[in-house]
Design an enzyme around this catalytic site. Structure first.
Site, mmCIF file in Angstrom:
data_model
loop_
_atom_site.group_PDB
_atom_site.id
_atom_site.type_symbol
_atom_site.label_atom_id
_atom_site.label_comp_id
_atom_site.label_asym_id
_atom_site.label_seq_id
_atom_site.Cartn_x
_atom_site.Cartn_y
_atom_site.Cartn_z
ATOM 1 N N TYR A 67 -1.768 0.293 10.112
ATOM 2 C CA TYR A 67 -2.072 -0.384 8.845
ATOM 3 C C TYR A 67 -0.847 -0.339 7.929
ATOM 4 O O TYR A 67 -0.375 -1.367 7.434
ATOM 5 C CB TYR A 67 -3.287 0.267 8.173
ATOM 6 C CG TYR A 67 -3.490 -0.184 6.749
ATOM 7 C CD1 TYR A 67 -3.801 -1.509 6.466
ATOM 8 C CD2 TYR A 67 -3.342 0.706 5.680
ATOM 9 C CE1 TYR A 67 -3.968 -1.935 5.151
ATOM 10 C CE2 TYR A 67 -3.502 0.290 4.372
ATOM 11 C CZ TYR A 67 -3.814 -1.026 4.108
ATOM 12 O OH TYR A 67 -3.964 -1.449 2.805
ATOM 13 N N THR B 259 0.813 -1.210 0.000
ATOM 14 C CA THR B 259 0.000 0.000 0.000
ATOM 15 C C THR B 259 0.847 1.261 0.000
ATOM 16 O O THR B 259 1.959 1.275 0.560
ATOM 17 C CB THR B 259 -0.902 0.016 1.258
ATOM 18 O OG1 THR B 259 -1.529 1.303 1.362
ATOM 19 C CG2 THR B 259 -0.115 -0.215 2.534
#
Ligand code: UD1
Length: 336
Positions: free
Chosen positions: A143, A119
């Site tokens: 995250y 990501t």
């Protein structure tokens, strides 16, 4: 077409299901492993679905023993940033610790290639809002950190003689499969295009703009929105690259240009033929003004050629899927 099988973790989720579909269309042998916590059985349109966790070593051993698997595509993860801040161990557990188990069992069973779903969150807030793969990683939430730690495991494992890999750092993924067979039905959506389409079809009353005072041309945040079909194709290109002997690589996945929140909402209004109910809210904590990919490397390394680099196409395909959900079309799926 390969004799060997590809294990796709998280293949019942939004991005994984689009990759599974493309792999199936290419004649690949696919097995999906998904615990269906946020995925949907109906989203798996090629190969078998095994319901289970990526952290279940015994199940993985069984899978790798029963099938001749030489590639793992690893999507299974939790992906909600604010939740990762509130419950970091959930993210380090599923996204990092379970990935470690998966990598261990895959290596033990001789898996040769791994394609990993990473990501842009690994960059945090890059200077100037543009991130290339050489931009220092500096995630600002668990995250992003949980994904970066898996990137590091892959790097170190490959150096130690483990599987070769491609880590793909996704920017803002949006859109749905254009013929409408599968789409984005992730529960509790927070991502802009999905939320705006929900507002357009009336399944929520309005959409908020988080911040109108950013140092951007119209004051709202700029992001690099990439169509999920192009992103899926990048995974197939990564597979070809690895099979051809390509070295481990970490690559940004975006188009290299941004749209503002207002531009996205205007595109949704155009596609829907009606104005949205829009509120203007303060900035959301941790949101950078601009986050756009530098994308030279993925073009060079994979020869990736996007086909849906158009905001109206992204929004139109998302809206079409959202309409199916709103109409409770039996060919769609959604969370109750
Ligand atoms: C989010 C994550 C990011 C992750 C990415 C992909 C956060 C803070 N960031 O990116 O780490 O890599 O998803 O999973 O959650 N916006 C609104 N109204 C809304 C929703 C969003 O104005 O209802 C704005 C945001 O402020 C931002 C843009 O729209 O400027 C895109 O937001 P979003 O779709 O949530 O994605 P990111 O935050 O960019």
């Amino acid at each position: 077409m390969a004799d060997k099988k590809i294990l796709v973790t998280g293949g019942a989720g939004y991005i994984g299901s689009h990759v599974v579909r493309q792999l199936g269309n290419n004649g690949e042998n696919v097995i999906t492993l998904d615990n269906l916590s946020t995925g949907f059985e109906a989203a798996v349109t090629a190969g078998d679905l095994i319901v289970g966790d990526t952290g279940d070593a015994a199940l993985l051993d069984q899978l790798f023993s029963d099938h001749s698997i030489d590639t793992v595509m690893h999507f299974a993860a939790h992906t909600i940033v604010p939740e990762s801040v509130a419950n970091p161990l959930k993210y380090y557990g599923n996204n990092t610790a379970n990935s470690r188990t998966l990598l261990e069992r895959a290596t033990e069973h001789g898996v040769k290639y791994i394609v990993f779903s990473s990501t842009a969150a690994v960059y945090g807030i890059p200077p100037g809002g543009h991130a290339s793969e050489t931009t220092p990683t500096s995630p600002i939430n668990p995250y992003g950190t949980s994904k970066l730690m898996t990137e590091w495991m892959l790097r170190d494992l490959a150096l130690a003689g483990g599987p070769s890999y491609v880590s793909l750092r996704y920017f803002n993924v949006a859109g749905c499969e254009p013929s409408g067979t599968i789409g984005q039905s992730t529960p509790k959506a927070t991502l802009l295009v999905k939320v705006a389409c929900e507002a357009a079809v009336g399944s929520r009353s309005s959409v908020a703009i988080f911040g109108t005072d950013f140092p951007t041309p119209d004051g709202t945040g700029l992001r690099d929105y990439i169509h999920v079909e192009d992103l899926a194709t990048a995974h197939l290109d990564a597979l070809t690259y690895l099979r051809d002997g390509g070295k481990p690589a970490t690559l940004n996945c975006g188009y290299g240009h941004g749209y503002s929140v207002r531009e996205v909402l205007a595109a949704v209004e155009r596609a829907n033929g009606a104005p949205l109910n829009i509120s203007e809210e303060p900035r959301r904590a941790g949101d950078p003004p601009e986050l756009v990919a530098v994308v030279d490397k993925i073009h060079q390394v994979l020869g990736w050629t996007p086909q849906f680099d158009d905001l109206d196409t992204i929004v139109r395909t998302s809206l079409a899927w959202e309409r199916k959900i709103a109409a409770q079309d039996p060919s769609a799926y959604w969370a109750d």
